[in-house]
Motif scaffolding. Structure first.
Motif, mmCIF file in Angstrom:
data_model
loop_
_atom_site.group_PDB
_atom_site.id
_atom_site.type_symbol
_atom_site.label_atom_id
_atom_site.label_comp_id
_atom_site.label_asym_id
_atom_site.label_seq_id
_atom_site.Cartn_x
_atom_site.Cartn_y
_atom_site.Cartn_z
ATOM 1 N N GLN A 189 0.775 -1.339 -0.388
ATOM 2 C CA GLN A 189 0.004 -0.389 0.096
ATOM 3 C C GLN A 189 1.650 1.126 -0.350
ATOM 4 O O GLN A 189 2.179 1.447 0.534
ATOM 5 C CB GLN A 189 -0.838 0.056 1.616
ATOM 6 N N LYS A 190 0.099 2.142 -0.927
ATOM 7 C CA LYS A 190 1.012 3.705 -0.725
ATOM 8 C C LYS A 190 0.312 4.752 -1.038
ATOM 9 O O LYS A 190 -0.973 4.223 -2.056
ATOM 10 C CB LYS A 190 2.110 3.234 -1.427
ATOM 11 N N PHE A 191 1.212 5.785 -0.899
ATOM 12 C CA PHE A 191 -0.413 7.137 -1.583
ATOM 13 C C PHE A 191 -0.379 6.548 -2.820
ATOM 14 O O PHE A 191 0.547 6.545 -4.024
ATOM 15 C CB PHE A 191 0.230 8.404 -0.576
ATOM 16 N N GLY A 192 -1.776 7.402 -3.282
ATOM 17 C CA GLY A 192 -1.526 6.998 -4.615
ATOM 18 C C GLY A 192 -2.273 8.093 -5.182
ATOM 19 O O GLY A 192 -2.069 9.348 -4.988
ATOM 20 N N THR A 193 -2.399 7.836 -6.811
ATOM 21 C CA THR A 193 -2.819 9.490 -7.143
ATOM 22 C C THR A 193 -4.507 9.207 -7.582
ATOM 23 O O THR A 193 -4.668 7.792 -7.490
ATOM 24 C CB THR A 193 -2.451 10.195 -8.726
ATOM 25 N N ALA A 194 -5.350 10.514 -7.620
ATOM 26 C CA ALA A 194 -6.404 10.037 -7.838
ATOM 27 C C ALA A 194 -7.197 9.123 -8.691
ATOM 28 O O ALA A 194 -7.948 8.621 -8.961
ATOM 29 C CB ALA A 194 -7.089 11.027 -7.939
ATOM 30 N N GLU A 195 -6.531 9.404 -9.919
ATOM 31 C CA GLU A 195 -6.373 8.538 -11.252
ATOM 32 C C GLU A 195 -6.453 6.577 -10.766
ATOM 33 O O GLU A 195 -7.079 6.186 -11.259
ATOM 34 C CB GLU A 195 -5.872 8.687 -12.873
ATOM 35 N N LYS A 196 -5.493 6.268 -9.998
ATOM 36 C CA LYS A 196 -4.832 5.342 -9.962
ATOM 37 C C LYS A 196 -5.818 4.828 -9.036
ATOM 38 O O LYS A 196 -6.278 3.807 -8.521
ATOM 39 C CB LYS A 196 -3.282 4.844 -9.069
ATOM 40 N N ASP A 197 -6.403 5.374 -7.343
ATOM 41 C CA ASP A 197 -7.704 5.654 -7.447
ATOM 42 C C ASP A 197 -8.785 5.054 -7.468
ATOM 43 O O ASP A 197 -9.289 4.329 -7.254
ATOM 44 C CB ASP A 197 -7.929 6.000 -5.459
ATOM 45 N N ALA A 198 -8.775 5.933 -8.934
ATOM 46 C CA ALA A 198 -10.277 5.290 -9.434
ATOM 47 C C ALA A 198 -10.080 4.590 -10.148
ATOM 48 O O ALA A 198 -11.561 3.515 -10.551
ATOM 49 C CB ALA A 198 -10.498 6.648 -10.349
ATOM 50 N N TYR A 199 -9.228 4.084 -10.438
ATOM 51 C CA TYR A 199 -9.354 2.463 -11.224
ATOM 52 C C TYR A 199 -9.318 1.223 -10.182
ATOM 53 O O TYR A 199 -9.893 0.331 -10.732
ATOM 54 C CB TYR A 199 -7.972 2.502 -12.055
ATOM 55 N N ARG A 200 -8.851 1.832 -9.031
ATOM 56 C CA ARG A 200 -9.338 0.313 -7.949
ATOM 57 C C ARG A 200 -10.339 0.350 -7.475
ATOM 58 O O ARG A 200 -10.309 -0.723 -6.612
ATOM 59 C CB ARG A 200 -8.024 0.934 -6.843
ATOM 60 N N ARG A 201 -11.573 0.816 -7.952
ATOM 61 C CA ARG A 201 -12.649 0.844 -7.011
ATOM 62 C C ARG A 201 -12.832 0.322 -8.194
ATOM 63 O O ARG A 201 -12.478 -0.407 -8.898
ATOM 64 C CB ARG A 201 -13.216 2.847 -7.688
ATOM 65 N N ASP A 202 -14.811 0.187 -7.007
ATOM 66 C CA ASP A 202 -15.884 -1.665 -8.078
ATOM 67 C C ASP A 202 -15.875 -1.265 -9.066
ATOM 68 O O ASP A 202 -15.904 -2.832 -10.044
ATOM 69 C CB ASP A 202 -15.890 -1.957 -6.680
ATOM 70 N N LEU A 203 -16.538 -0.363 -9.314
ATOM 71 C CA LEU A 203 -17.219 -0.296 -10.764
ATOM 72 C C LEU A 203 -16.822 1.244 -10.834
ATOM 73 O O LEU A 203 -16.796 2.650 -10.547
ATOM 74 C CB LEU A 203 -18.715 0.507 -10.667
ATOM 75 N N THR A 204 -17.498 1.527 -12.320
ATOM 76 C CA THR A 204 -17.178 3.220 -12.618
ATOM 77 C C THR A 204 -18.133 4.158 -12.013
ATOM 78 O O THR A 204 -17.115 4.858 -12.087
ATOM 79 C CB THR A 204 -16.997 2.649 -14.481
#
Length: 529
Positions: free
Chosen positions: A140-155
């Motif tokens: 786990q590490k601090f991520g960007t908003a874009e990386k965070d968005a892609y690791r979520r369950d649904l668009t």
């Protein structure tokens, strides 16, 4: 029966161009931005993540605000907000830090703060990597908003509202489009998303049902593949599965949710059964479960949703879903026979014991209710001569027997008697054979509604709608006095039941009259013996 394989059009939602804040939301965000300015953190961005953004774009109110932070832990930022508020003389209402707990599927520390009477969650943007045999991240590490968005369950759950810029950010480039067209899609390839966290399969189903959206075909293929099913069974705690199922059954489209689970061949992964039980389940039993659920949900709408409170409605759906198993048992380690429904609640879903007990009570009361229905709808033309249930009703006048039997049953199931009646109408006059092809069975819901209302009316005429609130006229001490007993025992319980039957047969009787009857009845028995 509900069928999710049809090409029915999804619900197309009107999506707003921009988010309109309430005054409270505006006040909250103003304080957070002021905190950034106060501490010289103007290069940091604050974003509201996930469900709040989705719901606000759909024009729905949402009180669950999750703030995602750039390069900062939630606890650090909450401390700064608190310090800022104190510096301006404002009151700090409440602060809490919820530590990470991987064993409970909670991988990130969350800080909570109460602002303007609303609890706000703060967590850092993240970037995670998972191992093959666990949904606990290995890195786990601090991520960007874009990386965070892609690791979520649904668009549709990957959207952000940037508080700094007052704008919606759609880093997957399809969250808003899927929201408008009514599609359930994962940001990354669905198999990758599901193997990272198999619980997302159930979340996809839940949101698809909740909004009436269609599941993406590639998503459905991934959800039903063996690798994902095995991961769901192995990596996700039964408690988390139980929570998702409860949210589905408590939601606005429970039949659609359960039908998705059935269609995706996840039914027996979710509702696991003990290794050995009897009788064996029939082929297509899962469809049979969905069929009863569908009929119950439709009948609730037909009768009137307000007839049942939320808890009664929720548990009636559980009871309907498991109706095909109401007479199925297994043996525990001590060879004791246990209802399989109890196993599903306690082991498969890890739900609270009271849910299992209520549903088992509903199931066990069904046969009694079914035996009374012909007499309750006969308008007093026939009496339940043969019905006894071993309750010792020999002294009850035949003309009062129906009131006594019905009263005793309602005292057993109390506020849930209408739920039992509802389920009884689906089994009356004869239960559908579980070996038959269920889709060929058609419930005549209009007739079942009429039957429900006829029995409900008959119970009202008997004056039994709240019979469980009626206090016994005679207590145990009085019984001991009449019987001249020095200590209690099984005989007290026998006479309590007899006196309750007498009281139901004589709704206007007094304590003195019931005691006199008891004395005379006991005297006759003593002489006979």
């Amino acid at each position: 029966m509900a069928n999710t394989n049809s090409a029915s059009a999804p619900v197309v939602e009107e999506v707003k161009e921009r988010i309109e804040l309430t005054q409270i939301e505006r006040n909250i965000f103003d304080r957070l931005l002021a905190t950034l300015r106060h501490f010289g953190l103007t290069n940091r961005h604050l974003r509201v993540a996930g469900g709040w953004v989705r719901d606000k774009l759909l024009g729905k109110e949402c009180y669950d605000i999750d703030i995602a932070l750039d390069n900062m832990l939630g606890s650090e930022f909450v401390d700064k907000v608190r310090d800022y508020l104190l510096s301006t003389g404002e009151q700090v209402q409440g602060v809490a830090v919820i530590p990470c707990n991987p064993e409970q599927s909670k991988h990130l520390e969350t800080a909570r703060m109460r602002l303007f009477d609303m609890w706000i969650d703060f967590v850092n943007l993240r970037s995670e990597e998972y191992s093959d045999n666990s949904r606990i991240p290995t890195k786990q590490k601090f991520g960007t908003a874009e990386k965070d968005a892609y690791r979520r369950d649904l668009t549709i759950n990957s959207l952000f509202y940037n508080i700094n810029t007052d704008s919606v950010e759609d880093f997957t480039k399809r969250g808003i489009a899927d929201l408008k067209s009514g599609k359930i899609v994962t940001p990354l390839p669905p198999k990758t998303t599901f193997l990272d966290d198999p619980l997302r399969v159930l979340r996809a189903i839940r949101f698809g049902a909740r909004f009436g959206f269609l599941l993406d075909e590639e998503l459905k293929e991934a959800a039903s593949c063996d690798e994902v099913k095995d991961a769901l069974a192995a990596k996700i705690s039964r408690e988390r599965i139980g929570v998702e199922i409860d949210l589905m059954l408590s939601g606005n489209r429970p039949v659609k949710a359960m039908a998705y689970i059935c269609d995706l061949m996840l039914f027996w992964i979710v509702f696991t059964l003990p290794p050995k039980f009897e009788p064996a389940k029939s082929e297509g039993c899962d469809r049979f479960c969905i069929g009863y659920l569908d009929a119950t949900w439709s009948l609730i709408q037909l009768i009137g949703d307000s007839t049942f409170n939320d808890e009664q409605r929720r548990l009636s759906l559980y009871a309907a879903l498991f109706l095909p198993f109401r007479k199925t048992i297994y043996k525990d380690n001590k060879a004791k026979k246990i209802p399989v429904v109890n196993y599903i609640f306690r082991e498969s879903l890890k739900r609270k014991a009271s849910d299992a007990e209520t549903v088992l009570n509903l199931h066990s009361a069904l046969d009694k209710f079914l035996s009374l229905i012909p007499f309750l709808v006969s308008d007093g033309n026939i009496q339940p001569i043969e019905v006894n249930w071993g309750t010792g009703l020999d002294d009850v006048p035949l003309t009062s027997k129906l009131r006594v039997l019905t009263g005793l049953l309602l005292r057993e199931i109390k506020d849930f008697w209408r739920v039992t009646l509802l389920l009884s109408t689906l089994l009356y006059p004869t239960e559908v054979d579980c070996t038959e092809d269920f889709p060929k069975q058609h419930f005549q819901l209009d007739k079942q509604r009429d039957l429900f209302e006829a029995v409900e009316s008959a119970i009202a005429k008997l004056g039994l709608e709240k019979v469980w609130d009626v206090k016994p006229l005679v207590n145990g001490k009085d019984i001991m006095s009449v019987l001249q007993l020095k200590a209690g025992g099984p005989l007290i319980r026998v006479w309590q039941q007899k006196l309750l039957a007498w009281q139901l047969a004589h709704p206007y009787g007094t304590a003195e009259e019931s005691t006199d009857w008891m004395r005379q009845s006991h005297s006759k028995r003593v002489k006979t013996e």
